[in-house]
Design a protein around this motif. Structure first.
Motif, PDB file in Angstrom:
ATOM      1  N   TYR A 227     -11.312  -5.082  -5.163  1.00 14.28           N
ATOM      2  CA  TYR A 227     -12.030  -4.810  -3.914  1.00 14.28           C
ATOM      3  C   TYR A 227     -11.213  -5.248  -2.702  1.00 14.28           C
ATOM      4  N   TRP A 228     -10.730  -6.502  -2.726  1.00 13.20           N
ATOM      5  CA  TRP A 228     -10.022  -7.023  -1.555  1.00 13.20           C
ATOM      6  C   TRP A 228      -8.671  -6.352  -1.366  1.00 13.20           C
ATOM      7  N   THR A 229      -8.069  -5.912  -2.448  1.00 11.95           N
ATOM      8  CA  THR A 229      -6.819  -5.141  -2.327  1.00 11.95           C
ATOM      9  C   THR A 229      -7.082  -3.831  -1.593  1.00 11.95           C
ATOM     10  N   CYS A 230      -8.188  -3.178  -1.950  1.00 11.12           N
ATOM     11  CA  CYS A 230      -8.551  -1.910  -1.298  1.00 11.12           C
ATOM     12  C   CYS A 230      -8.969  -2.124   0.151  1.00 11.12           C
ATOM     13  N   LYS A 231      -9.765  -3.150   0.391  1.00 12.70           N
ATOM     14  CA  LYS A 231     -10.234  -3.418   1.763  1.00 12.70           C
ATOM     15  C   LYS A 231      -9.053  -3.694   2.687  1.00 12.70           C
ATOM     16  N   GLU A 232      -8.089  -4.435   2.165  1.00  8.82           N
ATOM     17  CA  GLU A 232      -6.879  -4.717   2.942  1.00  8.82           C
ATOM     18  C   GLU A 232      -6.124  -3.424   3.233  1.00  8.82           C
ATOM     19  N   ALA A 233      -6.006  -2.582   2.206  1.00  6.04           N
ATOM     20  CA  ALA A 233      -5.276  -1.322   2.379  1.00  6.04           C
ATOM     21  C   ALA A 233      -5.968  -0.395   3.373  1.00  6.04           C
ATOM     22  N   ALA A 234      -7.306  -0.462   3.434  1.00  8.71           N
ATOM     23  CA  ALA A 234      -8.058   0.404   4.345  1.00  8.71           C
ATOM     24  C   ALA A 234      -7.736   0.120   5.811  1.00  8.71           C
ATOM     25  N   GLU A 235      -7.175  -1.081   6.084  1.00  7.88           N
ATOM     26  CA  GLU A 235      -6.800  -1.420   7.459  1.00  7.88           C
ATOM     27  C   GLU A 235      -5.675  -0.523   7.973  1.00  7.88           C
ATOM     28  N   LEU A 236      -5.033   0.194   7.076  1.00  4.94           N
ATOM     29  CA  LEU A 236      -3.962   1.101   7.496  1.00  4.94           C
ATOM     30  C   LEU A 236      -4.459   2.147   8.478  1.00  4.94           C
ATOM     31  N   ARG A 237      -5.777   2.430   8.460  1.00  2.74           N
ATOM     32  CA  ARG A 237      -6.319   3.430   9.382  1.00  2.74           C
ATOM     33  C   ARG A 237      -6.137   3.002  10.835  1.00  2.74           C
ATOM     34  N   PHE A 238      -5.927   1.703  11.071  1.00  6.39           N
ATOM     35  CA  PHE A 238      -5.674   1.227  12.435  1.00  6.39           C
ATOM     36  C   PHE A 238      -4.418   1.902  12.989  1.00  6.39           C
ATOM     37  N   TYR A 239      -3.375   1.974  12.172  1.00  8.93           N
ATOM     38  CA  TYR A 239      -2.124   2.594  12.616  1.00  8.93           C
ATOM     39  C   TYR A 239      -2.154   4.117  12.511  1.00  8.93           C
ATOM     40  N   LYS A 240      -2.878   4.633  11.520  1.00 12.77           N
ATOM     41  CA  LYS A 240      -2.986   6.091  11.373  1.00 12.77           C
ATOM     42  C   LYS A 240      -3.871   6.699  12.457  1.00 12.77           C
ATOM     43  N   ASN A 241      -4.737   5.865  13.023  1.00 10.69           N
ATOM     44  CA  ASN A 241      -5.634   6.282  14.111  1.00 10.69           C
ATOM     45  C   ASN A 241      -6.717   7.248  13.658  1.00 10.69           C
ATOM     46  N   HIS A 242      -7.011   7.258  12.367  1.00 14.80           N
ATOM     47  CA  HIS A 242      -8.092   8.097  11.834  1.00 14.80           C
ATOM     48  C   HIS A 242      -8.430   7.596  10.437  1.00 14.80           C
ATOM     49  N   ALA A 243      -9.507   8.130   9.874  1.00 14.70           N
ATOM     50  CA  ALA A 243      -9.898   7.759   8.511  1.00 14.70           C
ATOM     51  C   ALA A 243      -8.790   8.153   7.542  1.00 14.70           C
ATOM     52  N   ILE A 244      -8.642   7.369   6.473  1.00 16.32           N
ATOM     53  CA  ILE A 244      -7.563   7.628   5.525  1.00 16.32           C
ATOM     54  C   ILE A 244      -8.104   7.762   4.106  1.00 16.32           C
ATOM     55  N   VAL A 245      -7.326   8.456   3.273  1.00 15.82           N
ATOM     56  CA  VAL A 245      -7.563   8.503   1.830  1.00 15.82           C
ATOM     57  C   VAL A 245      -6.237   8.143   1.194  1.00 15.82           C
ATOM     58  N   THR A 246      -6.202   7.044   0.455  1.00 12.19           N
ATOM     59  CA  THR A 246      -4.916   6.569  -0.058  1.00 12.19           C
ATOM     60  C   THR A 246      -5.110   5.721  -1.298  1.00 12.19           C
ATOM     61  N   HIS A 247      -4.014   5.446  -1.955  1.00 12.33           N
ATOM     62  CA  HIS A 247      -4.009   4.487  -3.048  1.00 12.33           C
ATOM     63  C   HIS A 247      -3.645   3.129  -2.471  1.00 12.33           C
ATOM     64  N   ALA A 248      -4.246   2.083  -2.978  1.00 17.20           N
ATOM     65  CA  ALA A 248      -4.027   0.740  -2.432  1.00 17.20           C
ATOM     66  C   ALA A 248      -2.555   0.348  -2.447  1.00 17.20           C
ATOM     67  N   ARG A 249      -1.818   0.800  -3.457  1.00 16.10           N
ATOM     68  CA  ARG A 249      -0.411   0.395  -3.553  1.00 16.10           C
ATOM     69  C   ARG A 249       0.456   1.021  -2.464  1.00 16.10           C
ATOM     70  N   ASP A 250      -0.071   2.075  -1.822  1.00 12.10           N
ATOM     71  CA  ASP A 250       0.697   2.760  -0.773  1.00 12.10           C
ATOM     72  C   ASP A 250       0.428   2.180   0.611  1.00 12.10           C
ATOM     73  N   ALA A 251      -0.328   1.118   0.698  1.00 19.94           N
ATOM     74  CA  ALA A 251      -0.661   0.511   1.999  1.00 19.94           C
ATOM     75  C   ALA A 251      -0.545  -1.002   1.886  1.00 19.94           C
ATOM     76  N   VAL A 252       0.676  -1.478   1.875  1.00 15.43           N
ATOM     77  CA  VAL A 252       0.930  -2.911   1.741  1.00 15.43           C
ATOM     78  C   VAL A 252       1.504  -3.435   3.051  1.00 15.43           C
ATOM     79  N   PHE A 253       0.895  -4.481   3.595  1.00 22.42           N
ATOM     80  CA  PHE A 253       1.340  -5.042   4.872  1.00 22.42           C
ATOM     81  C   PHE A 253       2.298  -6.209   4.644  1.00 22.42           C
ATOM     82  N   ASP A 254       3.141  -6.428   5.637  1.00 24.89           N
ATOM     83  CA  ASP A 254       4.116  -7.515   5.579  1.00 24.89           C
ATOM     84  C   ASP A 254       3.508  -8.753   6.238  1.00 24.89           C
ATOM     85  N   GLY A 255       3.136  -9.720   5.423  1.00 24.64           N
ATOM     86  CA  GLY A 255       2.487 -10.919   5.957  1.00 24.64           C
ATOM     87  C   GLY A 255       3.455 -11.912   6.569  1.00 24.64           C
TER      88      GLY A 255
END
Length: 535
Positions: free
Chosen positions: A290-318
């Motif tokens: 769940y938390w892996t997916c929720k984190e990945a969903a934050e990618l929509r901030f940069y995409k500027n719209h709703a996204i459909v993706t796999h969690a592994r394709d949206a990894v942020f640099d902490g």
């Protein structure tokens, strides 16, 4: 009205029964009369009577056959009253065995006898209806309790995860929660721009939203698969599916995720982001998925719209930080160059996007700048950014929403603060910043003096000399300006506002507010609400 149907092959009996009592005065509606069981069945299907009064000897379909057919009809839940002649006792006994409520003898029939039996039938129907309603409510309550327990079970898994594997299995069995024993994955579905969706008024009953989302997605999944659905928060949902057969292919998962987003948009007018989790085995691993997916969903901030993706394709640099990239923004704040300030914001955003900095870090950095800006405004007159803009800054799902709020903040402070000049000496600025930071608390002279490491008497004289106001008066002005902004929030009461600005005594708050602005807080709030309601 209780609907009644008469069935008798003798016309005179049918007429006699019709004329015997004033049906409607006693709460009965006579819907018709049939000459035999065959005609009666057609009327039963058409009008659905509550009581059927039937003769036992009739051509084609006789009374006993009619009673049997009525008892076999799922749609018929009424009462049957038999009418017969002398000497037909065997038929009457058979009718009672088949389910007739009572019987009447034609030759001795009187209005009061008919009414007694009809009222008895009506009373039984009413009691049965009440019992069914009670049972229905019990069943609904049981289902609702089960659904709530299942939802809380998944919430506990996601937010706490402190149950052992054996405890989870035991609880899952009790709640009939089923996942595949070998491998699973989940869809994380989150509603974009949730507050706007709720403000539309379409989903006043929030439980219907979860119900509708669940139904639509469940219909899309192959019937041979079991699916577990749970609402995790008002905007976040998960669907757990077996990761086998056709769903083993990532392309199939992605196709289904896109279809989910399309149908929720088509049927519910919802913009949603859907994230596919990595595979997992047990319910204990739902939390991590769940938390892996929720984190990945934050990618929509940069995409500027709703996204459909796999969690592994949206990894942020902490590891990347923007703190050291703020010099340009801070310098433009001091010089009052609004155009360059917005350009620096865009440049910082592009760097954050390029580095895949987590959006929460980017937002936190910008909000920190605004907080400092707000504190610096005390060098002139203290100005508070509106709660509405602050909420938008904190809750923005996309860069467009965030920048819109940032521009509003820039415009506000440009008019009230920029350019910043060192109006007060450093110690006094530190005092004012301390007041701003702790404005909701009780602030004493001793606390302030300790903060700046100065003698209380000397600090009092210096503050008056620098600002032209006493510390108490200056602090009250800060509190009241903050109160004016908070009073514009319709969800906050006067008492809550007073406490949020550090004046817990509502009478004192009312008195100094009235003395400063010439009206009391209630009048101020009403005037603001009236002005915002105008077209």
């Amino acid at each position: 009205m209780i609907k009644v149907l008469i069935v008798d092959d003798e016309k005179i009996i049918r007429i006699g029964l019709k004329m015997m009592i004033p049906w409607e005065q006693h709460g009965f509606e006579l819907i018709g009369a049939a000459e035999d069981g065959e005609a009666a069945m057609a009327l039963v299907e058409q009008y659905k009577p509550d009581i059927v009064i039937t003769d036992l000897k009739m051509p084609r379909i006789n009374g006993l056959e009619l009673i049997q057919k009525l008892k076999d009809m799922p749609m018929f839940n009424g009462k049957i009253i038999a009418i017969s002649n002398y000497g037909e006792y065997d038929l009457v006994r058979e009718a009672m065995k088949l389910g007739a409520l009572d019987y009447l003898l034609k030759v001795t029939l009187k209005p009061e006898n008919l009414l007694d039996i009809l009222n008895n039938a009506s009373s039984q129907l009413s009691n049965e209806k009440q019992k069914k309603e009670i049972e229905r409510k019990k069943e609904v309550a049981q289902i609702e309790n089960l659904m709530l327990a299942r939802k809380n079970f998944f919430k506990d898994l996601v937010y706490f995860g402190n149950m052992s594997e054996s405890e989870i299995e035991l609880q899952a069995q009790k709640l009939n929660v089923q996942i595949d024993t070998k491998r699973n994955f989940l869809f994380f579905v989150t509603i974009d721009d949730y507050m706007k969706t709720m403000r539309s008024g379409k989903w006043a009953q929030k439980h219907l939203l979860a119900f509708s989302i669940s139904n639509i997605i469940s219909e899309m999944v192959d019937d041979s698969f079991f699916i577990e659905f749970s609402e995790i928060s008002e905007r976040d949902y998960i669907f757990v599916l077996p990761d086998r057969n056709k769903y083993e292919r990532e392309s199939v998962k992605l196709q289904l995720a896109k279809r989910i987003a399309e149908l929720l948009k088509l049927y519910l007018s919802l913009d949603v982001s859907v994230v596919i989790s990595p595979s997992f085995v047990s319910l204990q691993q739902v939390k991590e998925a769940y938390w892996t997916c929720k984190e990945a969903a934050e990618l929509r901030f940069y995409k500027n719209h709703a996204i459909v993706t796999h969690a592994r394709d949206a990894v942020f640099d902490g590891k990347k930080s923007l703190i050291h990239e703020l010099n340009d923004i801070l310098s433009h704040i001091r010089t009052g160059n609004e155009e360059e300030l917005l350009c620096s914001f865009d440049a910082l955003y592009e760097k954050a996007k390029q580095w895949l900095v987590h959006p929460s870090h980017f937002k936190k950095v910008i909000i920190t700048v605004i907080d400092n800006w707000e504190a610096l405004s005390a060098q002139h007159e203290y100005h508070v950014l509106s709660e509405k803009v602050r909420k938008q800054l904190n809750r923005s799902d996309t860069i467009s929403e965030f920048k819109e709020a940032f521009v509003q903040a820039v415009n506000y402070f440009s008019q009230n603060v920029i350019p910043v000049s060192p109006k007060y000496r450093r110690e006094i600025r530190a005092v004012i910043a301390f007041m701003v930071k702790h404005i909701e608390q009780r602030i004493t002279l001793h606390m302030i003096a300790c903060e700046v490491n100065m003698n209380e008497s000397y600090l009092t004289r210096l503050f008056k000399k620098e600002t032209g106001k006493t510390i108490v008066n200056f602090l009250n002005e800060l509190r009241l300006e903050k109160a004016c902004e908070l009073l514009k929030n319709p969800d906050l009461s006067i008492k809550e506002v007073a406490e949020l600005v550090g004046i817990p005594d509502p009478f004192y708050f009312n008195r100094i507010f009235n003395r400063t602005y010439g009206l009391n807080p209630t009048e101020f709030k009403k005037n603001h609400l009236k002005s915002t309601d105008r077209p």
